[in-house]
Scaffold this motif. Sequence first.
Motif, mmCIF file in Angstrom:
data_model
loop_
_atom_site.group_PDB
_atom_site.id
_atom_site.type_symbol
_atom_site.label_atom_id
_atom_site.label_comp_id
_atom_site.label_asym_id
_atom_site.label_seq_id
_atom_site.Cartn_x
_atom_site.Cartn_y
_atom_site.Cartn_z
ATOM 1 N N HIS A 297 28.808 1.829 -63.388
ATOM 2 C CA HIS A 297 28.422 0.507 -63.880
ATOM 3 C C HIS A 297 27.623 -0.272 -62.826
ATOM 4 C CE1 HIS A 297 31.757 1.617 -66.584
ATOM 5 N NE2 HIS A 297 31.125 0.881 -67.484
ATOM 6 N N ASP A 298 26.846 0.455 -62.015
ATOM 7 C CA ASP A 298 25.994 -0.197 -61.021
ATOM 8 C C ASP A 298 24.635 -0.519 -61.636
ATOM 9 O OD1 ASP A 298 27.918 0.115 -58.936
ATOM 10 O OD2 ASP A 298 27.302 2.202 -58.709
ATOM 11 N N THR A 299 23.947 -1.472 -61.037
ATOM 12 C CA THR A 299 22.596 -1.832 -61.444
ATOM 13 C C THR A 299 21.703 -1.817 -60.215
ATOM 14 O OG1 THR A 299 23.409 -3.220 -63.257
ATOM 15 C CG2 THR A 299 21.139 -3.588 -62.521
ATOM 16 N N ILE A 300 20.698 -0.966 -60.244
ATOM 17 C CA ILE A 300 19.752 -0.840 -59.130
ATOM 18 C C ILE A 300 18.369 -1.105 -59.692
ATOM 19 C CG2 ILE A 300 18.885 0.669 -57.312
ATOM 20 C CD1 ILE A 300 21.491 2.258 -57.558
ATOM 21 N N THR A 301 17.794 -2.237 -59.340
ATOM 22 C CA THR A 301 16.579 -2.640 -60.028
ATOM 23 C C THR A 301 15.634 -3.427 -59.124
ATOM 24 O OG1 THR A 301 15.764 -3.740 -62.037
ATOM 25 C CG2 THR A 301 17.633 -4.755 -60.940
ATOM 26 N N HIS A 302 14.339 -3.236 -59.357
ATOM 27 C CA HIS A 302 13.277 -3.970 -58.659
ATOM 28 C C HIS A 302 13.331 -3.779 -57.137
ATOM 29 C CE1 HIS A 302 11.691 -6.020 -62.205
ATOM 30 N NE2 HIS A 302 12.937 -6.173 -62.581
ATOM 31 N N ASN A 303 13.600 -2.560 -56.726
ATOM 32 C CA ASN A 303 13.600 -2.249 -55.303
ATOM 33 C C ASN A 303 12.395 -1.386 -54.946
ATOM 34 O OD1 ASN A 303 16.424 -3.300 -54.601
ATOM 35 N ND2 ASN A 303 16.871 -1.858 -56.252
ATOM 36 N N HIS A 304 11.955 -1.507 -53.710
ATOM 37 C CA HIS A 304 10.897 -0.641 -53.180
ATOM 38 C C HIS A 304 11.516 0.244 -52.108
ATOM 39 C CE1 HIS A 304 6.773 -0.182 -50.961
ATOM 40 N NE2 HIS A 304 7.159 0.927 -51.563
ATOM 41 N N ILE A 305 11.543 1.546 -52.368
ATOM 42 C CA ILE A 305 12.146 2.519 -51.461
ATOM 43 C C ILE A 305 11.045 3.449 -50.973
ATOM 44 C CG2 ILE A 305 13.816 4.397 -51.269
ATOM 45 C CD1 ILE A 305 15.393 3.045 -53.552
ATOM 46 N N ASP A 326 13.019 -0.087 -62.945
ATOM 47 C CA ASP A 326 11.953 -0.902 -62.362
ATOM 48 C C ASP A 326 11.873 -0.778 -60.848
ATOM 49 O OD1 ASP A 326 11.198 -2.068 -64.915
ATOM 50 O OD2 ASP A 326 13.063 -3.178 -64.785
ATOM 51 N N ASN A 327 12.144 0.408 -60.336
ATOM 52 C CA ASN A 327 12.056 0.649 -58.901
ATOM 53 C C ASN A 327 10.794 1.439 -58.569
ATOM 54 O OD1 ASN A 327 14.902 -0.277 -58.049
ATOM 55 N ND2 ASN A 327 15.340 1.218 -59.660
ATOM 56 N N LEU A 328 10.244 1.181 -57.399
ATOM 57 C CA LEU A 328 9.156 1.982 -56.844
ATOM 58 C C LEU A 328 9.753 2.844 -55.737
ATOM 59 C CD1 LEU A 328 6.265 2.868 -56.263
ATOM 60 C CD2 LEU A 328 5.923 0.735 -55.001
ATOM 61 N N ILE A 329 9.723 4.158 -55.940
ATOM 62 C CA ILE A 329 10.294 5.114 -54.989
ATOM 63 C C ILE A 329 9.183 6.056 -54.566
ATOM 64 C CG2 ILE A 329 12.050 6.884 -54.631
ATOM 65 C CD1 ILE A 329 13.659 5.596 -56.906
ATOM 66 N N GLU A 330 8.858 6.090 -53.277
ATOM 67 C CA GLU A 330 7.703 6.864 -52.846
ATOM 68 C C GLU A 330 7.888 7.399 -51.423
ATOM 69 O OE1 GLU A 330 4.259 4.297 -52.858
ATOM 70 O OE2 GLU A 330 5.305 2.694 -51.806
ATOM 71 N N ASP A 331 7.121 8.459 -51.129
ATOM 72 C CA ASP A 331 7.064 9.047 -49.793
ATOM 73 C C ASP A 331 8.454 9.468 -49.310
ATOM 74 O OD1 ASP A 331 4.172 8.686 -49.293
ATOM 75 O OD2 ASP A 331 4.680 6.573 -49.480
ATOM 76 N N ASN A 359 10.793 3.537 -63.753
ATOM 77 C CA ASN A 359 10.639 3.690 -62.314
ATOM 78 C C ASN A 359 9.342 4.443 -62.037
ATOM 79 O OD1 ASN A 359 13.511 2.847 -61.344
ATOM 80 N ND2 ASN A 359 13.870 4.322 -62.989
ATOM 81 N N LEU A 360 8.672 4.079 -60.979
ATOM 82 C CA LEU A 360 7.514 4.822 -60.507
ATOM 83 C C LEU A 360 7.964 5.642 -59.304
ATOM 84 C CD1 LEU A 360 4.549 5.602 -60.281
ATOM 85 C CD2 LEU A 360 4.105 3.427 -59.123
ATOM 86 N N ILE A 361 7.927 6.962 -59.452
ATOM 87 C CA ILE A 361 8.372 7.888 -58.408
ATOM 88 C C ILE A 361 7.178 8.753 -58.026
ATOM 89 C CG2 ILE A 361 9.991 9.714 -57.811
ATOM 90 C CD1 ILE A 361 11.840 8.638 -60.004
ATOM 91 N N ARG A 362 6.818 8.739 -56.749
ATOM 92 C CA ARG A 362 5.634 9.503 -56.354
ATOM 93 C C ARG A 362 5.750 9.990 -54.911
ATOM 94 N NH1 ARG A 362 1.526 4.260 -56.591
ATOM 95 N NH2 ARG A 362 2.401 3.129 -54.812
ATOM 96 N N ARG A 363 5.057 11.066 -54.660
ATOM 97 C CA ARG A 363 4.986 11.663 -53.331
ATOM 98 C C ARG A 363 6.384 12.027 -52.801
ATOM 99 N NH1 ARG A 363 1.155 7.510 -52.995
ATOM 100 N NH2 ARG A 363 2.505 6.255 -51.655
ATOM 101 N N VAL A 364 6.960 13.033 -53.429
ATOM 102 C CA VAL A 364 8.221 13.614 -52.965
ATOM 103 C C VAL A 364 7.876 14.995 -52.414
ATOM 104 C CG1 VAL A 364 10.579 14.244 -53.552
ATOM 105 C CG2 VAL A 364 9.469 12.343 -54.729
ATOM 106 N N HIS A 365 8.123 15.211 -51.140
ATOM 107 C CA HIS A 365 7.555 16.352 -50.434
ATOM 108 C C HIS A 365 8.578 17.462 -50.215
ATOM 109 C CE1 HIS A 365 3.917 14.011 -49.486
ATOM 110 N NE2 HIS A 365 4.755 12.992 -49.337
ATOM 111 N N GLY A 366 8.089 18.577 -49.671
ATOM 112 C CA GLY A 366 8.954 19.695 -49.328
ATOM 113 C C GLY A 366 9.586 20.311 -50.561
ATOM 114 N N THR A 367 10.890 20.438 -50.532
ATOM 115 C CA THR A 367 11.625 21.011 -51.665
ATOM 116 C C THR A 367 12.140 19.916 -52.596
ATOM 117 O OG1 THR A 367 13.639 21.066 -50.318
ATOM 118 C CG2 THR A 367 12.314 23.069 -50.381
ATOM 119 N N GLY A 368 11.453 18.783 -52.640
ATOM 120 C CA GLY A 368 11.940 17.623 -53.367
ATOM 121 C C GLY A 368 11.483 17.549 -54.812
ATOM 122 N N TYR A 369 12.317 16.916 -55.633
ATOM 123 C CA TYR A 369 12.062 16.686 -57.049
ATOM 124 C C TYR A 369 11.872 15.184 -57.298
ATOM 125 C CZ TYR A 369 14.143 21.336 -57.230
ATOM 126 O OH TYR A 369 14.434 22.661 -57.013
#
Length: 613
Positions: A297-305, A326-331, A359-369
């Motif tokens: 029941h957690d809410t994780i929103t509008h964060n830049h990671i 609504d999170n931006l997760i990158e690099d 969520n916008l998820i981009r640039r996950v490197h190596g063995t990442g999904y």
Amino acid sequence: MKMQTAFIKPIIFTLFWGIACLMPFAVLANPRSIYVAKSGNDKNSGNASSPVLTITKAESIALPGDRIIIYKGTYREMVIFHKGGSPGAAISYSASPGEEVIIKGSERVRTWVKAHGRTWRATINDDFFNGTNPFKEWINRDSSYRHLGEVYLDNKLLNEQKMKGDVERVIYSWFTSQENGKTIITANFGANDPNQKLTEINVRPSAFAAEKPGISFIVIDGLKIAQIASAPAFVNGVQPGAINANGGTHWVIKNCSLSYCKSVAISIGQTGHDYPGSSPGNPEYRDLSQDISTVGHDTITHNHISYCGQAGIFGLLHGTQSIIADNLIEDINSNNDFPGNEIAGIRLALAVDVLISHNLIRRVHGTGYGIYLGPLFQGARISRNVITETSQSAIYLYNSHGPALFDNNIISGPGKSTGEGVKMISAEGNVFVQNLFYDCAFINQKVPGRTFATSNFLPHSLVIKQTIPALAMDDRWYSNVFVKSGLDKLNNDPDCLADYNAYIQGALPTAWGDKQSHTIAANAGFALINTANSAKLMLDLKAIPKVTCPVLSPEYIGFFALSKQYLEYSNGKAITINEDFKHKPKDALSGFPGPFYQYWATSDNNQTLLFAY
């Protein structure tokens, strides 16, 4: 079938992820405000005219419902939560409106001594660190030289070297060793004097962490967190992070920025363990809570990671009935430090009824999904996300009976030739509707070798209903757009269905379904153009056919007999997919497959849509 066209020129969508204020976690009656300021004193009362100096002090005097308001500045501390809030009375930790509050897991080093050439040397005692010295800890079990610790010059990361002699020739690099019980760091800062610059090293493993499981109803809002040296997380092991809920529930983490966190940015899981010899009579995770009201029941929103080594968001069990939106997760894993398969933008296991949306998820490197779910994600919904530039599959689904819904996503895969895109391994009951897949290979297989004992639950609960092997079966693909790579490699597995899709630019349909689907040879003109906090989607509409699909109702998609449920919200109400990526409702004019029902031309037949939050 004859293709119906809409416009000739390309269209452009701008998909924007920003930071915005949300409604408070709870409406409280006369809450107390505790103020923290760099000019404060921990002997003060904590009111507006007499602020305390540290967030740790504020935590020690806070009660359920209190609001801790932090004034601007850089705070170098690890805040341990010894207590939480209560329903309707969360304890909140917020930046003062309009002010920049930075929590750092590093300390400045001003004792650098010139060694030889361009190198400098710092000698550091163990008591400089917060319990654990990250310069003694390897980043992973197989590492020969990469440490959890890092060195920063003016907030920029320097590169660790394997050999001390390499530091002299490599500008902005460092090497560490242990001598006589002290940590020695040798570094090359180029032409800079590190004693005159902002030179920092990691010393703390978290910014915020719960002391023990069960600390709940915490809000963290509007803070910048950086330079944390947490150890790697494992689904069947410890799960540290820059923010570490440690099995707490009803946390709200919003409007925050988390960067340069060595392993995981936000950990919402609890410590797990291996289950050797699991079987239908002794399934994995049998010893965890079966009361769904006591987990997640957690809410994780509008964060830049950004620039985190292992994962943006990670957790066992407590993704259950949580919202990640609504999170931006990158690099992620940008230095390719982390091996193994626990690397992802979002990595959750045993996440019943989780919602991962927009969520916008981009640039996950190596063995990442991009998103990695499993084992066990019954009732999950993955909706309106954009995933691009992942080295491995954009979506990895592992060991679950389902059902799970994937709708209105825009997925750019790593390329058909890689064999990666959407990977399903012993994951059944997955429904893909109204998505756009670009160059995504689909893999649908059972786990090779021994048969796993996979549980499924009574609907919207953690009560184990039965434990049998999960197979490659009972999946559906309706009203999707496939560009360059389609479903032609999939076997005709039991109860799998596909229809009303569009296959474009070399993508091919299944050999066993797709009776009403369209195959178009034209170039789709697909491109995802990244900007600082958005992604522009470009498509040439002349390549997209209209495909009239039935209403994607519970009755049409079907009942999932094994789990005894339709596709449903967490409250048990059945889902009808009748909105697109923009939340536009389906009407008589809606005829395009994929995540957009309609397109409107501007004067030059181009379109720009801005999604701001």
